[in-house]
Scaffold this motif. Structure first.
Motif, PDB file in Angstrom:
ATOM      1  N   PHE A 125      40.285  61.605  29.780  1.00 22.13           N
ATOM      2  CA  PHE A 125      41.329  62.270  28.965  1.00 22.13           C
ATOM      3  C   PHE A 125      42.761  62.212  29.815  1.00 22.13           C
ATOM      4  N   ALA A 126      42.648  61.908  31.183  1.00 26.56           N
ATOM      5  CA  ALA A 126      43.857  61.843  31.916  1.00 26.56           C
ATOM      6  C   ALA A 126      44.215  60.401  31.585  1.00 26.56           C
ATOM      7  N   MET A 127      43.384  59.415  31.386  1.00 27.88           N
ATOM      8  CA  MET A 127      43.921  58.124  31.014  1.00 27.88           C
ATOM      9  C   MET A 127      44.445  57.847  29.655  1.00 27.88           C
ATOM     10  N   ILE A 128      43.733  58.875  28.541  1.00 26.82           N
ATOM     11  CA  ILE A 128      44.237  58.769  27.186  1.00 26.82           C
ATOM     12  C   ILE A 128      45.579  59.533  27.243  1.00 26.82           C
ATOM     13  N   ALA A 129      45.829  60.267  27.865  1.00 26.22           N
ATOM     14  CA  ALA A 129      47.186  61.082  27.949  1.00 26.22           C
ATOM     15  C   ALA A 129      48.298  60.358  28.584  1.00 26.22           C
ATOM     16  N   THR A 130      47.847  59.922  29.650  1.00 26.66           N
ATOM     17  CA  THR A 130      49.003  59.044  30.468  1.00 26.66           C
ATOM     18  C   THR A 130      49.416  57.792  29.858  1.00 26.66           C
ATOM     19  N   LEU A 131      48.494  57.147  29.119  1.00 26.52           N
ATOM     20  CA  LEU A 131      48.943  55.890  28.491  1.00 26.52           C
ATOM     21  C   LEU A 131      49.333  55.927  26.869  1.00 26.52           C
ATOM     22  N   GLY A 132      49.595  57.303  26.350  1.00 23.46           N
ATOM     23  CA  GLY A 132      49.864  57.489  25.275  1.00 23.46           C
ATOM     24  C   GLY A 132      48.972  56.677  24.035  1.00 23.46           C
ATOM     25  N   ALA A 133      47.664  56.965  24.088  1.00 26.15           N
ATOM     26  CA  ALA A 133      46.860  56.410  23.122  1.00 26.15           C
ATOM     27  C   ALA A 133      47.064  56.631  21.648  1.00 26.15           C
ATOM     28  N   GLY A 134      47.774  57.823  21.487  1.00 21.93           N
ATOM     29  CA  GLY A 134      47.757  58.268  20.025  1.00 21.93           C
ATOM     30  C   GLY A 134      48.900  57.261  19.060  1.00 21.93           C
ATOM     31  N   ARG A 135      49.618  56.685  19.604  1.00 20.77           N
ATOM     32  CA  ARG A 135      50.670  56.016  19.098  1.00 20.77           C
ATOM     33  C   ARG A 135      50.057  54.529  18.388  1.00 20.77           C
ATOM     34  N   VAL A 136      48.853  54.313  18.873  1.00 20.60           N
ATOM     35  CA  VAL A 136      48.265  52.909  18.397  1.00 20.60           C
ATOM     36  C   VAL A 136      47.164  53.517  17.345  1.00 20.60           C
ATOM     37  N   LEU A 137      47.755  53.102  15.960  1.00 22.38           N
ATOM     38  CA  LEU A 137      46.671  53.440  14.967  1.00 22.38           C
ATOM     39  C   LEU A 137      46.070  54.949  15.142  1.00 22.38           C
ATOM     40  N   GLY A 138      47.232  55.778  15.273  1.00 23.48           N
ATOM     41  CA  GLY A 138      47.171  57.305  15.143  1.00 23.48           C
ATOM     42  C   GLY A 138      48.286  57.897  14.404  1.00 23.48           C
ATOM     43  N   VAL A 139      48.105  58.995  14.191  1.00 22.64           N
ATOM     44  CA  VAL A 139      49.073  60.002  13.557  1.00 22.64           C
ATOM     45  C   VAL A 139      50.482  59.985  14.404  1.00 22.64           C
ATOM     46  N   ASP A 140      50.303  59.934  15.652  1.00 24.84           N
ATOM     47  CA  ASP A 140      51.348  60.202  16.689  1.00 24.84           C
ATOM     48  C   ASP A 140      52.600  59.291  16.347  1.00 24.84           C
ATOM     49  N   ALA A 141      52.093  57.964  15.921  1.00 22.11           N
ATOM     50  CA  ALA A 141      53.013  57.059  15.791  1.00 22.11           C
ATOM     51  C   ALA A 141      54.059  57.429  14.579  1.00 22.11           C
ATOM     52  N   TYR A 142      53.416  57.938  13.563  1.00 23.83           N
ATOM     53  CA  TYR A 142      54.176  58.738  12.457  1.00 23.83           C
ATOM     54  C   TYR A 142      55.075  59.711  12.895  1.00 23.83           C
ATOM     55  N   LEU A 143      54.525  60.839  13.649  1.00 25.55           N
ATOM     56  CA  LEU A 143      55.061  61.925  14.155  1.00 25.55           C
ATOM     57  C   LEU A 143      56.155  61.421  14.984  1.00 25.55           C
ATOM     58  N   ALA A 144      56.240  60.722  15.733  1.00 25.74           N
ATOM     59  CA  ALA A 144      57.214  60.199  16.695  1.00 25.74           C
ATOM     60  C   ALA A 144      58.568  59.745  15.723  1.00 25.74           C
ATOM     61  N   ARG A 145      58.393  59.237  14.676  1.00 19.23           N
ATOM     62  CA  ARG A 145      59.423  58.811  13.847  1.00 19.23           C
ATOM     63  C   ARG A 145      59.893  59.886  12.791  1.00 19.23           C
ATOM     64  N   THR A 146      59.331  61.062  12.828  1.00 14.81           N
ATOM     65  CA  THR A 146      60.006  62.164  11.931  1.00 14.81           C
ATOM     66  C   THR A 146      61.096  62.951  12.567  1.00 14.81           C
ATOM     67  N   ALA A 147      61.897  63.393  11.607  1.00 15.50           N
ATOM     68  CA  ALA A 147      63.329  63.910  12.155  1.00 15.50           C
ATOM     69  C   ALA A 147      62.812  65.146  13.199  1.00 15.50           C
ATOM     70  N   PHE A 148      61.725  65.898  12.917  1.00 22.34           N
ATOM     71  CA  PHE A 148      61.301  67.105  13.541  1.00 22.34           C
ATOM     72  C   PHE A 148      61.387  66.582  15.364  1.00 22.34           C
ATOM     73  N   PHE A 149      60.571  65.558  15.578  1.00 27.03           N
ATOM     74  CA  PHE A 149      60.294  65.346  16.691  1.00 27.03           C
ATOM     75  C   PHE A 149      61.577  64.409  16.981  1.00 27.03           C
TER      76      PHE A 149
END
Length: 160
Positions: A125-149
């Motif tokens: 869990f620490a590795m996943i959080a530290t390395l930002g694993a959600g921005r690769v093939l994940g919804v986080d990549a989309y969320l990071a580009r939204t106006a809200f974020f």
């Protein structure tokens, strides 16, 4: 090893850990009602953490634990599988694994050494959080580009 391979390896790790927790949470829901009393109650009686753990071993607090563990595991797993709010999901996954690690360790889990499945889960869990694993093939990549974020940069800490 190229950065692209590392990114895809993180996706595999995120999916594996996410499925692990999603499955654990859903399994508890399918066997409802879930009762953590044996785990928490046994730890309260057998460990030096007893006074702290006793708070969660009966009554309303145990009912809270009985609901929150399956809900938490399901939401953490779902967040990691789809790559949404990955750092937030990983934080709570690490918190649960830390809780399980210290409870299990004190109740005889360390008889086989300090390195246990709970500790390895905590490190994953620490590795996943530290390395930002959600921005690769994940919804986080989309969320990071939204106006809200974009308008709330401090909230980016919750996404991977």
């Amino acid at each position: 090893m190229s950065a692209a391979w590392l990114a895809y390896w993180l996706v595999i790790m995120r999916l594996a850990v996410g499925w692990w927790f999603l499955h654990a949470g859903l399994d508890k829901f399918l066997g409802w009602p879930f009762n953590a009393g044996w785990f928490v109650g046994g730890a309260a009686a057998e460990t030096s953490l007893g006074p702290l753990v006793t708070l969660f071993s009966e009554g309303a607090a145990l009912t809270f634990v009985n609901v929150m563990i399956p809900v938490g595991q399901t939401l953490i797993g779902l967040g990691l599988v789809v790559g949404a709010l990955t750092r937030l999901a990983s934080f709570f996954g690490a918190f649960l694994m830390m809780f399980f690690y210290f409870i299990n360790g004190e109740t005889g889990g360390w008889a086989h050494g300090l390195v246990t499945g709970e500790l390895l889960g905590l490190l994953l869990f620490a590795m996943i959080a530290t390395l930002g694993a959600g921005r690769v093939l994940g919804v986080d990549a989309y969320l990071a580009r939204t106006a809200f974020f974009q308008n709330h940069p401090k909230l980016r800490w919750f996404i991977g």
